[in-house]
Structures are given as C-alpha cells and as structure tokens.
Write a protein that holds these residues in place. Structure first.
Motif, PDB file in Angstrom:
ATOM      1  N   LYS A  31      53.037  29.783 -10.682  1.00 19.83           N
ATOM      2  CA  LYS A  31      54.210  30.593 -10.387  1.00 19.83           C
ATOM      3  C   LYS A  31      53.874  32.082 -10.471  1.00 19.83           C
ATOM      4  N   GLU A  32      52.933  32.434 -11.378  1.00 24.58           N
ATOM      5  CA  GLU A  32      52.560  33.839 -11.521  1.00 24.58           C
ATOM      6  C   GLU A  32      51.925  34.365 -10.243  1.00 24.58           C
ATOM      7  N   LYS A  35      54.505  35.236  -7.681  1.00 22.96           N
ATOM      8  CA  LYS A  35      55.358  36.402  -7.952  1.00 22.96           C
ATOM      9  C   LYS A  35      54.532  37.656  -8.256  1.00 22.96           C
ATOM     10  N   ASN A  40      58.208  38.660  -3.754  1.00 23.67           N
ATOM     11  CA  ASN A  40      58.768  37.308  -3.762  1.00 23.67           C
ATOM     12  C   ASN A  40      57.702  36.246  -3.517  1.00 23.67           C
ATOM     13  N   THR A 239      61.872  35.888 -21.424  1.00 22.64           N
ATOM     14  CA  THR A 239      60.844  35.907 -20.387  1.00 22.64           C
ATOM     15  C   THR A 239      61.527  36.256 -19.065  1.00 22.64           C
ATOM     16  N   PRO A 240      60.755  36.538 -18.010  1.00 20.26           N
ATOM     17  CA  PRO A 240      61.391  36.855 -16.722  1.00 20.26           C
ATOM     18  C   PRO A 240      62.332  35.767 -16.222  1.00 20.26           C
ATOM     19  N   LYS A 241      62.114  34.532 -16.632  1.00 19.53           N
ATOM     20  CA  LYS A 241      62.953  33.438 -16.148  1.00 19.53           C
ATOM     21  C   LYS A 241      63.919  32.908 -17.185  1.00 19.53           C
ATOM     22  N   ARG A 242      63.653  33.175 -18.475  1.00 18.65           N
ATOM     23  CA  ARG A 242      64.505  32.638 -19.520  1.00 18.65           C
ATOM     24  C   ARG A 242      64.982  33.764 -20.420  1.00 18.65           C
TER      25      ARG A 242
END
Length: 566
Positions: A31-32, A35, A40, A239-242
């Motif tokens: 995923k890193e 992104k 995107n 975190t960026p997602k959580r």
C-alpha cells in the motif's frame, strides 16, 4: 478502467472485428508503494501504465480495460483484480494481456502456470512491455526462465528479509512497529545516513509506565486498569488510515506481558538485549507478571456475595464451604441460614444442620476477641522480632553480594552465547534452550536481590502495622461495615472453620500470613521469655522463627494489599 475512447457506432464486439483489443494489468506489492509521494497511485503504477500503453501501440492494439492490484503480493493468486481480469477475458474478444514484467503477474511457478493456462484457454496472448516474450518457442523459453527467476527472487527476498530482521534483533534493534508507549523515528548519524530507531512516546510513555506500576500493586484488574488509562487520556498512535482510539483490552494485556518494556527484544523465540530505553524496571515487570499469574489462577471477575462471611466460612466436619439460604416461617418472616454446600449438593456425607447467620456472626466476633494479642505480648513480640530483623538484614546484605556476582557472571555468559551464535558456533535451537535456562536463573536472582534490597525502615513499619492489627483485632473488626469486614477476614484468615462439638458451634480459623506466626502461642511464649532476659540484662539471643524473613513480612506489593483498607 476503460482507456479506449467510446465507439461512435456499433458494439464492442463489432469493434473487435476490425481492431485488436488488449487488457492491461498493473500491480505493486504494498500500500505504501501505491501512495508514495502523496499521490493516489504513487510512482510505479503510472510508470507501468505508460509502458503498457506504448507496448499496445507497437502491437496496433487498443487497451479497453485496465486492472490494478494496489498493495497485493504476487506470491498469491487470489488477487481481486487479477481474478476479475481472468473472468473478463473469458467473455470479451481480447487478444492481448499486457504486463510490465512477468513478475507483476506471478512469483511462483505453480500460480504462473495456472494463470497462463487460463489466459491461453480464453485465446489471450500474454505480452510483457519490457521483456521479449511471445508465443514462439524462444519466447516461451524466455518466459519460463523469467518466471523461474521471479520465483527465485521472491523466495530469496523473503530469506534475506528474515536474515536482516534476525540480525537487527540480535544487535538490539526493534523489528517492526514500536509497541504502545514508543515511536518509530528516523535520525541522522554523523555521516548523514538515515538511521531508524525507537524512542519513548512523549505523549504515552508516562501513562504506560504508570500502568505497570499501578498493576504491580495488585489493586487493579486489567479491565479496571484499561478504564483508568482511558480516563487519563491514553490512545493508540494514529496512522494515515487509522485515527487514534482508546486501546482495547487485548492491547493492555499484551502490553503488560511484553518484556520489551523492560528492555528485551524477542524475535523468533530468542531473547536479545534491546537498544531502546526501558520504560519500567525489571523488578516492576516481574511483579506485574506475578500479578497476572495470580489473576489467571483466581480470576478477575467481580463477585457478588450475599454475606460478608460467605467465601471465608467452611464446614469443619467435611471441609466444604458454607452457603447462605433463606427460610420463611408461617407468618412470612424470612430468616437467613448458613448451610454446608457439601451436604446441600450431596457431594459429601456431612450431616451438619443449618445455622442461624446471626449466631455465626456473633461467634466470629467472639473469636476476634479471643485471638487478639494482649498489649504486653505485643511489646515482647516487637522486641524479639526487631532483633531478628536486624540479624536477617545483616545476613541479607552478605547474600546480596554473592547473588549479584552470580548475576553478573550469567549476564556475561549470555553475551558470550550471543556472540558465539552470530559467529555460527551455536545453532538457534541451542541458543533458545540456553537463553531459557539463563533467563530462569536471572529471574530468580533478580527477585532475591530485589527482595533483599527492601528498605529496613519499611520492613519495620510493616511489622508495626501487623502488631497493631493483631493487638486491636477485635476493636477494628467491630468498627467496620459489612464490606470491610470481608476484607478484614481475608487479611487475618485463610479460612474460618465451624465445628460442631456436643451440639455447640465452635470457631477455629486458619490464620493467614503473617498473622499465623503472630497468633502462634509458642512464638508468644518465646517472645515473653526473650523480653524477660532483656529486662534481666542478659545477652538475649532470639531463636529461629519458622518462615520469618523480611520477604515474609514485606512482599513485592508490601503487606497484604487489602490491609490498608482495614
């Protein structure tokens, strides 16, 4: 994603009659990567897309559909977009499947063969944008070689990553994400190189440290500790997602059990000395493990009791607990009784009759008056036990030096063992076995040394607390409400036995530590004799009191944790 401009007339099938159609497959492993750079799609996916489109133009083909697996490993075949692409080509007139490299499609031969066979059955030719692969014999040979290389690269990469992680752990580094209370940070060394390291979290480290110290007292369950930490503001690291959130109960339990917080790194079953700053001392960490073990044995659930004597009161005839029952007379008045649980459940042959709760309450109060130590005996016990504490303290100081020397020797042995392992002289299984042996002995030595280092004044203060309680047991008990009487009973007694002797109920309790020694008539007689020798000016020597030691009076959490409430 459809990249070709929409056809002005006719259907897609009609377009396929005059134009060669293709699909494009793109993939990055993490995923890193998808992104990276704040984009995107990161950098790799657009680069693969451009290369695939150039290859399509060389083939005079139009890419009508694009399939992108962002953050999916090629070591597994059940990637969502890959599966969708295979289903797509089965129902559409596609001639080519274009990939940037064959390792984008698969990195093991079994999956590669299965995917290639599915494409071939659909009449689709696999094309690489950067490799000379086609359906000719030489092209298929190259394709097989490249697939094998991709599989070798994947497996070798996994081995190299594991080797690197093992070496990092062996040198004290933190493998993976830092646990709660720490942060992964990057620093620059004197040569300007980036050095990843771990530092205490300025917002959470103090709360984690407090959590260990609080739980070590034995006054908290993990559930209560979690609620208190949440009230104090502890959250997970965002975190960026959580986003940050309250830690779960399992997080708190894992934190309390982790040796990382006392400075150790555990990797693949081996223990290494970490380079990170410990948040708690080894003494506190081992006390926490003892409390965790005790809670696992006794359970942490809050129990609801019908009476403050329930749970402490036992039938002296069969050893079963007494339980509370209620009987109603003809006028509707309810009377509480104690009955033997062994007789009630027919587990024993006990014939004990029910006993009125008020009668047993009175007999327990009378027992407190009976065992209460007179003031002159309390004074004699104080003199004798203080002298023996002095002797024990002197012996403990000498023993502490011997134990510390053995501990230093074991630490050197553990370091030498790690050096031998790094040099290839000691295999991993033997390293684990020897580390377990050394760790067990070090744990024992640490506990002995820590116990012997208890302040003498603190030990004497706890002795004074015990004597004060034993000398005023009845008065204290009579001044307490029902909830505190339960705690008082648990502090003084392991169990209260009720015997029936000639139709009379007799109370005889088993005293808990340290009151079993203080209430012992033999010890009291010895104390009186010692005091008489002192008053006569003789050189009084104390006898050895069985079980008497500084640890006997002052455990890891002090005197019985419930005693201060009394």
């Amino acid at each position: 994603m459809t990249l070709a401009p929409p056809a002005q007339t006719g259907t897609l099938d009609q377009l396929g009659e005059t134009t060669t159609l293709a699909v494009s497959y793109l993939r990055v492993s993490t995923k890193e990567q998808a992104k990276r750079g704040g984009r995107n799609e990161g950098f790799s996916i657009p680069a693969q897309r451009d290369a695939n489109l150039r290859k399509a133009r060389d083939l005079n083909a139009i890419v009508i559909e694009e399939f992108v697996d962002a953050g999916e490993s090629a070591r597994k075949a059940d990637r969502p977009e890959l599966m969708r692409m295979i289903e797509y080509v089965k129902t559409h007139p596609v001639a080519y499947c274009i990939v940037h490299k064959v390792d984008r499609l698969a990195r093991n031969r079994a999956d590669d063969v299965a995917i290639h066979l599915a494409l071939k059955e659909a009449g689709v030719v696999l094309v690489s944008a950067t490799e000379n692969i086609d359906e000719t014999p030489s092209g298929m040979l190259l394709y097989g070689i490249m697939s094998t290389i991709a599989e070798f690269y994947s497996r070798n990469l996994a081995n190299e990553v594991t080797k690197g992680m093992t070496q990092k752990a062996a040198t004290g580094g933190t493998v993976g994400r830092a646990p709660l209370g720490y942060l992964n940070v990057h620093k620059r060394d004197e040569l300007g190189r980036d050095v990843p390291t771990v530092e205490p979290d300025p917002d959470r480290a103090a709360l984690v440290r407090w959590a260990f110290e609080a739980y070590a007292t034995g006054n908290y369950s993990t559930t209560a500790l979690r609620e208190e930490l949440i009230d104090r503001g502890l959250t997970t690291v965002p975190t960026p997602k959580r986003p940050a959130k309250a830690p779960g109960l399992s997080t708190i339990q894992a934190m309390l059990s982790s040796p990382y917080y006392k400075g150790d790194v555990i990797f693949r079953g081996a223990r290494y000395e970490g380079l990170h700053e410990p948040l708690v001392s080894a003494e506190v960490w081992y006390r926490v493990q003892n409390v965790l073990t005790a809670h696992q044995v006794s359970g942490e659930k809050t129990q609801v009791h019908e009476h403050y004597l329930k749970g402490t009161l036992y039938c002296g005839d069969c050893g079963s607990r007494f339980m509370v029952t209620h009987a109603k007379n003809r006028t509707g008045v309810i009377y509480p009784y104690f009955i033997c649980a062994g007789r009630h459940s027919k587990r024993t042959s006990c014939t004990r009759q029910a006993m009125g709760v008020a009668d047993i309450e009175q007999k327990v109060e009378d027992y407190y008056r009976q065992v209460q130590i007179p003031e002159h005996i309390v004074t004699a016990l104080r003199h004798m036990l203080t002298r023996q504490f002095d002797d024990l303290h002197a012996a403990a100081k000498k023993e502490r030096g011997t134990l510390a020397a053995e501990r230093d020797k074991l630490r050197d042995e553990r370091r030498n063992l790690l050096h031998a392992h790094h040099a290839g002289a000691v295999p991993l299984d033997l390293l684990k076995e020897e580390q377990d042996r050394i760790s067990r002995r070090l744990t024992f030595l640490d506990s002995r040394i820590d116990a012997s280092q208890i302040e003498y004044d603190q030990a004497k203060a706890h002795l004074e607390d015990c004597l004060a309680l034993a000398g005023n047991a009845h008065a204290i008990y009579m001044s307490l409400d029902d909830s505190l009487r339960r705690i008082c009973n648990q502090a003084f007694f392991d169990r209260i036995n009720i015997y029936e002797v000639e139709d009379t109920d007799i109370v005889d309790a088993q005293h808990g530590e340290p009151f079993d020694a203080l209430f012992d008539p033999a010890l009291q007689a010895e104390a009186l004799a010692y005091d008489q020798r002192l008053q006569a000016g003789l050189d009084a020597q104390t006898g050895h009191v069985a079980g008497l030691s500084i640890q006997h009076w002052v455990g890891p959490a002090g005197l019985e944790p419930t005693t201060p409430a009394v």
